[in-house]
Design a protein around this motif. Sequence first.
Motif, mmCIF file in Angstrom:
data_model
loop_
_atom_site.group_PDB
_atom_site.id
_atom_site.type_symbol
_atom_site.label_atom_id
_atom_site.label_comp_id
_atom_site.label_asym_id
_atom_site.label_seq_id
_atom_site.Cartn_x
_atom_site.Cartn_y
_atom_site.Cartn_z
ATOM 1 N N ARG A 159 19.983 36.676 64.229
ATOM 2 C CA ARG A 159 20.734 35.343 64.665
ATOM 3 C C ARG A 159 19.458 33.976 65.184
ATOM 4 N NH1 ARG A 159 23.598 38.318 69.928
ATOM 5 N NH2 ARG A 159 21.469 38.496 69.800
ATOM 6 N N GLY A 160 18.211 34.667 65.372
ATOM 7 C CA GLY A 160 17.325 33.732 65.870
ATOM 8 C C GLY A 160 16.846 33.227 64.660
ATOM 9 N N LEU A 161 17.082 33.397 63.460
ATOM 10 C CA LEU A 161 16.017 33.515 61.900
ATOM 11 C C LEU A 161 17.183 32.291 61.403
ATOM 12 C CD1 LEU A 161 14.342 33.331 59.290
ATOM 13 C CD2 LEU A 161 16.102 35.772 58.636
ATOM 14 N N MET A 162 18.198 32.549 61.545
ATOM 15 C CA MET A 162 19.716 31.840 60.787
ATOM 16 C C MET A 162 19.551 30.954 61.255
ATOM 17 S SD MET A 162 20.608 33.189 57.969
ATOM 18 C CE MET A 162 22.426 31.704 57.953
ATOM 19 N N ALA A 163 19.942 31.099 63.026
ATOM 20 C CA ALA A 163 19.285 29.474 63.296
ATOM 21 C C ALA A 163 18.128 28.344 63.228
ATOM 22 C CB ALA A 163 18.873 30.091 65.490
ATOM 23 N N ILE A 171 17.881 42.770 60.595
ATOM 24 C CA ILE A 171 17.481 41.596 60.414
ATOM 25 C C ILE A 171 18.181 40.970 59.342
ATOM 26 C CG2 ILE A 171 15.675 39.420 60.154
ATOM 27 C CD1 ILE A 171 13.547 41.085 61.723
ATOM 28 N N ILE A 172 17.900 41.652 57.858
ATOM 29 C CA ILE A 172 18.165 41.635 56.787
ATOM 30 C C ILE A 172 19.506 41.651 56.319
ATOM 31 C CG2 ILE A 172 18.461 41.415 54.179
ATOM 32 C CD1 ILE A 172 15.814 40.616 55.752
ATOM 33 N N ALA A 173 20.577 42.554 57.697
ATOM 34 C CA ALA A 173 21.553 43.022 57.449
ATOM 35 C C ALA A 173 22.516 42.268 58.660
ATOM 36 C CB ALA A 173 21.752 44.220 58.212
ATOM 37 N N GLU A 174 21.519 41.474 59.370
ATOM 38 C CA GLU A 174 22.368 40.597 60.374
ATOM 39 C C GLU A 174 22.257 39.304 59.564
ATOM 40 O OE1 GLU A 174 22.621 40.331 65.159
ATOM 41 O OE2 GLU A 174 20.341 40.519 64.027
ATOM 42 N N VAL A 175 21.347 39.063 58.985
ATOM 43 C CA VAL A 175 21.400 37.766 58.148
ATOM 44 C C VAL A 175 23.347 37.589 57.227
ATOM 45 C CG1 VAL A 175 20.548 36.397 56.438
ATOM 46 C CG2 VAL A 175 19.305 37.340 58.731
ATOM 47 N N LYS A 176 22.905 38.752 56.118
ATOM 48 C CA LYS A 176 24.243 38.495 55.001
ATOM 49 C C LYS A 176 25.183 38.899 55.758
ATOM 50 C CE LYS A 176 21.701 41.288 51.838
ATOM 51 N NZ LYS A 176 20.921 41.980 51.548
ATOM 52 N N ASN A 177 25.183 39.392 57.023
ATOM 53 C CA ASN A 177 27.139 39.173 58.096
ATOM 54 C C ASN A 177 26.825 38.044 58.098
ATOM 55 O OD1 ASN A 177 28.810 41.058 59.270
ATOM 56 N ND2 ASN A 177 28.310 39.965 61.095
ATOM 57 N N ILE A 178 26.021 37.113 59.057
ATOM 58 C CA ILE A 178 26.474 36.031 59.139
ATOM 59 C C ILE A 178 26.804 34.568 58.114
ATOM 60 C CG2 ILE A 178 24.781 33.864 60.322
ATOM 61 C CD1 ILE A 178 23.341 35.550 62.125
ATOM 62 N N ASN A 179 25.838 35.301 57.042
ATOM 63 C CA ASN A 179 26.605 34.084 56.135
ATOM 64 C C ASN A 179 27.377 34.565 55.284
ATOM 65 O OD1 ASN A 179 24.506 32.500 55.045
ATOM 66 N ND2 ASN A 179 23.061 34.304 54.343
#
Length: 365
Positions: free
Chosen positions: A227-231, A348-356
């Motif tokens: 979440r922090g990475l995507m923000a 982290i990567i799984a969360e980024v993919k889910n956010i995308n």
Amino acid sequence: MIKNKMTELLKIEYPIIQAPMAGGVTTSNLVAEVSNSGGLGMIGAGYMTPDQIRDQIKEIKQLTTYPFGINLFVPNEFTYTEKEIKGANGHLQPIYKQLNISDNVNLDIPTSNHFFEKFDEQIQVVIDEKVPVCSFTFGVPSIEIIAELKHHNIILMGTATTVEEAVEVEKLGMDMVVVQGSEAGGHRGNFMADDEKSLVGLMSLIPQVVDHVSIPVIAAGGIMDGRGLMAAICLGSKGVQMGTAFLTCIESGAHKLHKEGILHAKEDQMILTRAFSGKWARGINNKFISDFKNHEESVPHFPVQNNLTQHIRKAASSQNNSDYMSLWSGQSPRLAKSQTVEVLMKDIIAEVKNINKHLSNITVE
């Protein structure tokens, strides 16, 4: 996954840098595992001798074939008075007695020249060992040093806490800038702004810096997950530098009480202090910080106070006494976990993919 100028320059799979935490946290295993997992592992070499740096670089090269980097503290001129030393020692003596530290310990303060000479030797090791990435904190190196490092094709990163500092990093020819928000754990990296002006929150700092520099901006401060990475990416940064998230990992060299302290801390326990080192830093409030609250404005500047308290920190660590340890941490301790680097990176990567995936389903009319 996100591919951009940052990942291209650093030759990494994911736009994630492990913050170069000095003082023994960045073990060879931690650095190598981050690089092996697709990020950029970083040696926190600020307090290390040139020989120690050389040895660790060689050790890491045995553990990974992927790129890794190193961070150095830029030395600054400093002065102190005997009155300052006497006053600081007066406040420290009761703690010496409590921790059974001998009165005969060496409290000699090295001169500014010592630190400049050590810095030059550290730079030479980086060149000799062909470390691909070098970052700097507490200032910017000379134009001559920057030119020499770039001559050897070393990617350079500066640390900034304001737009003005970021602009200076770019002006000097560095390749990227790490913008450190006020949420970050450990020492503040300001070198132009005064301490109060350097405390800009990361979410405010990123877009303002992005609008004023053309080099890749890397966000640091309180980022713990996808979440922090995507923000940070949405605000214009090309990637993130994460410290506390890696500090509590299994491979980290942080003291067990340091890790446990973060894992059980709440966000309102984080405090800025200069009691330990003479330089403002963020960590978990404890007895040492509380006792020095009324004296911290008068303690000698870094690295003088850091030298005066080193025996206290060392004794406290060996005695498992967290009351007198520097428990550096960012402002998001509730998000910290005890896990391997590999698991952290995968999450982290799984969360980024889910956010995308979630964002792709949002319709804007």
